[in-house]
Design a protein around this motif. Sequence first.
Motif, PDB file in Angstrom:
ATOM      1  N   GLU A 135       0.834  -1.208   0.000  1.00 47.40           N
ATOM      2  CA  GLU A 135       0.000   0.000   0.000  1.00 47.40           C
ATOM      3  C   GLU A 135       0.863   1.250   0.000  1.00 47.40           C
ATOM      4  N   HIS A 136       1.934   1.235   0.783  1.00 51.84           N
ATOM      5  CA  HIS A 136       2.814   2.402   0.846  1.00 51.84           C
ATOM      6  C   HIS A 136       3.558   2.613  -0.469  1.00 51.84           C
ATOM      7  N   ILE A 137       3.893   1.553  -1.162  1.00 45.68           N
ATOM      8  CA  ILE A 137       4.494   1.685  -2.496  1.00 45.68           C
ATOM      9  C   ILE A 137       3.439   2.168  -3.477  1.00 45.68           C
ATOM     10  N   HIS A 138       2.247   1.589  -3.388  1.00 46.73           N
ATOM     11  CA  HIS A 138       1.159   1.895  -4.310  1.00 46.73           C
ATOM     12  C   HIS A 138       0.784   3.375  -4.291  1.00 46.73           C
ATOM     13  N   ASP A 139       0.720   3.972  -3.105  1.00 39.06           N
ATOM     14  CA  ASP A 139       0.295   5.376  -3.034  1.00 39.06           C
ATOM     15  C   ASP A 139       1.455   6.362  -2.871  1.00 39.06           C
ATOM     16  N   GLY A 140       2.691   5.864  -2.879  1.00 39.11           N
ATOM     17  CA  GLY A 140       3.860   6.741  -2.799  1.00 39.11           C
ATOM     18  C   GLY A 140       4.232   7.180  -1.406  1.00 39.11           C
ATOM     19  N   SER A 141       3.486   6.768  -0.410  1.00 33.01           N
ATOM     20  CA  SER A 141       3.771   7.231   0.952  1.00 33.01           C
ATOM     21  C   SER A 141       5.033   6.600   1.529  1.00 33.01           C
ATOM     22  N   ILE A 142       5.593   5.591   0.874  1.00 30.29           N
ATOM     23  CA  ILE A 142       6.837   4.989   1.359  1.00 30.29           C
ATOM     24  C   ILE A 142       7.978   6.004   1.317  1.00 30.29           C
ATOM     25  N   VAL A 143       7.979   6.878   0.312  1.00 35.37           N
ATOM     26  CA  VAL A 143       8.998   7.928   0.210  1.00 35.37           C
ATOM     27  C   VAL A 143       8.779   8.951   1.323  1.00 35.37           C
ATOM     28  N   ASP A 144       7.532   9.357   1.519  1.00 33.12           N
ATOM     29  CA  ASP A 144       7.224  10.320   2.581  1.00 33.12           C
ATOM     30  C   ASP A 144       7.561   9.765   3.958  1.00 33.12           C
ATOM     31  N   LYS A 145       7.374   8.479   4.140  1.00 34.12           N
ATOM     32  CA  LYS A 145       7.678   7.851   5.426  1.00 34.12           C
ATOM     33  C   LYS A 145       9.173   7.987   5.743  1.00 34.12           C
ATOM     34  N   GLN A 146      10.009   7.904   4.715  1.00 32.64           N
ATOM     35  CA  GLN A 146      11.451   8.034   4.905  1.00 32.64           C
ATOM     36  C   GLN A 146      11.857   9.472   5.241  1.00 32.64           C
ATOM     37  N   PHE A 147      11.133  10.446   4.660  1.00 27.75           N
ATOM     38  CA  PHE A 147      11.510  11.847   4.835  1.00 27.75           C
ATOM     39  C   PHE A 147      10.603  12.612   5.798  1.00 27.75           C
ATOM     40  N   GLY A 148       9.563  11.969   6.298  1.00 26.49           N
ATOM     41  CA  GLY A 148       8.679  12.606   7.268  1.00 26.49           C
ATOM     42  C   GLY A 148       7.845  13.743   6.693  1.00 26.49           C
ATOM     43  N   SER A 149       7.380  13.579   5.462  1.00 30.08           N
ATOM     44  CA  SER A 149       6.548  14.617   4.845  1.00 30.08           C
ATOM     45  C   SER A 149       5.356  13.962   4.155  1.00 30.08           C
ATOM     46  N   LEU A 154       1.348  13.276  -2.347  1.00 30.28           N
ATOM     47  CA  LEU A 154       0.418  14.159  -3.044  1.00 30.28           C
ATOM     48  C   LEU A 154       0.823  14.357  -4.500  1.00 30.28           C
ATOM     49  N   LEU A 155       2.112  14.571  -4.732  1.00 26.43           N
ATOM     50  CA  LEU A 155       2.602  14.744  -6.098  1.00 26.43           C
ATOM     51  C   LEU A 155       2.393  13.468  -6.919  1.00 26.43           C
ATOM     52  N   TYR A 156       2.782  12.350  -6.339  1.00 24.88           N
ATOM     53  CA  TYR A 156       2.705  11.043  -7.007  1.00 24.88           C
ATOM     54  C   TYR A 156       1.256  10.696  -7.378  1.00 24.88           C
ATOM     55  N   THR A 157       0.339  10.835  -6.419  1.00 27.11           N
ATOM     56  CA  THR A 157      -1.059  10.484  -6.701  1.00 27.11           C
ATOM     57  C   THR A 157      -1.706  11.482  -7.662  1.00 27.11           C
ATOM     58  N   THR A 158      -1.314  12.755  -7.582  1.00 22.01           N
ATOM     59  CA  THR A 158      -1.849  13.750  -8.507  1.00 22.01           C
ATOM     60  C   THR A 158      -1.389  13.466  -9.933  1.00 22.01           C
ATOM     61  N   VAL A 159      -0.101  13.222 -10.097  1.00 21.01           N
ATOM     62  CA  VAL A 159       0.439  12.930 -11.433  1.00 21.01           C
ATOM     63  C   VAL A 159      -0.173  11.644 -11.985  1.00 21.01           C
ATOM     64  N   ALA A 160      -0.236  10.599 -11.169  1.00 25.13           N
ATOM     65  CA  ALA A 160      -0.804   9.326 -11.637  1.00 25.13           C
ATOM     66  C   ALA A 160      -2.281   9.481 -11.990  1.00 25.13           C
ATOM     67  N   GLY A 161      -3.030  10.181 -11.161  1.00 25.22           N
ATOM     68  CA  GLY A 161      -4.455  10.377 -11.429  1.00 25.22           C
ATOM     69  C   GLY A 161      -4.703  11.206 -12.677  1.00 25.22           C
ATOM     70  N   LEU A 162      -3.958  12.298 -12.829  1.00 26.98           N
ATOM     71  CA  LEU A 162      -4.106  13.128 -14.022  1.00 26.98           C
ATOM     72  C   LEU A 162      -3.672  12.377 -15.282  1.00 26.98           C
ATOM     73  N   ALA A 163      -2.609  11.590 -15.159  1.00 28.64           N
ATOM     74  CA  ALA A 163      -2.146  10.810 -16.314  1.00 28.64           C
ATOM     75  C   ALA A 163      -3.198   9.786 -16.736  1.00 28.64           C
ATOM     76  N   LEU A 164      -3.840   9.153 -15.772  1.00 24.03           N
ATOM     77  CA  LEU A 164      -4.902   8.204 -16.122  1.00 24.03           C
ATOM     78  C   LEU A 164      -6.067   8.913 -16.793  1.00 24.03           C
ATOM     79  N   LEU A 165      -6.364  10.124 -16.343  1.00 25.18           N
ATOM     80  CA  LEU A 165      -7.400  10.918 -16.989  1.00 25.18           C
ATOM     81  C   LEU A 165      -7.003  11.263 -18.426  1.00 25.18           C
ATOM     82  N   VAL A 166      -5.748  11.680 -18.625  1.00 24.44           N
ATOM     83  CA  VAL A 166      -5.244  11.975 -19.974  1.00 24.44           C
ATOM     84  C   VAL A 166      -5.312  10.728 -20.844  1.00 24.44           C
ATOM     85  N   PHE A 167      -4.907   9.580 -20.302  1.00 19.38           N
ATOM     86  CA  PHE A 167      -4.968   8.326 -21.070  1.00 19.38           C
ATOM     87  C   PHE A 167      -6.397   7.969 -21.455  1.00 19.38           C
TER      88      PHE A 167
END
Length: 183
Positions: A135-149, A154-167
């Motif tokens: 789940e943490h890999i899937h939503d990108g939060s694994i990176v945030d978990k390492q850096f505490g942010s 937010l960037l990862y899910t926004t880009v992925a969601g917008l890209a799916l919309l574009v597709f």
Amino acid sequence: MSTTRRQNQAKLLRVVRKIHRWTGASLFVVFLFVSITGLLLGWKKDSKGYLLPDTQKGVSTEATEWLPLANLQDRALFLIDSLYPKLDTRIDRLDVRPNKGIVKFTFENYYHELQLDLSTGSLLSSGKRRSDLLEHIHDGSIVDKQFGSSFFKLLYTTVAGLALLVFTVTGFWLWYGPKRMRK
């Protein structure tokens, strides 16, 4: 259909094809991670305990017979410290399953759970929660978990969601555009 109109539609189709191709090529790795982890997460409860420990059943589903959560938490902390003395014992969440008569304890800094009987406090299961890592890999939060942010997620899910919309839009147009031009 006039030649000019047909040429304009052909130009639009070429632009849409380029957008579709470049979006897919530039986000290949993101889509690879999202698709593989999403597929595995869909199977987590049917993985025979490999991705997510099977939920056990407690003695009683009657809330009047359950021990207080504070007692169960103390028991879970004692058990996790006894079983895995080098691990951090900070609890992330308690997942109470009234219809099963159990409570699941998950921990903040590692992917493990304990399942305790709500009535007796006995340990029913101790296992790895590989699905939480997925789940943490899937939503990108694994990176945030390492850096505490929370910026990367937010960037990862926004880009992925917008890209799916574009597709979706460009894919539809790549299917519909040629049909429209033939008419």
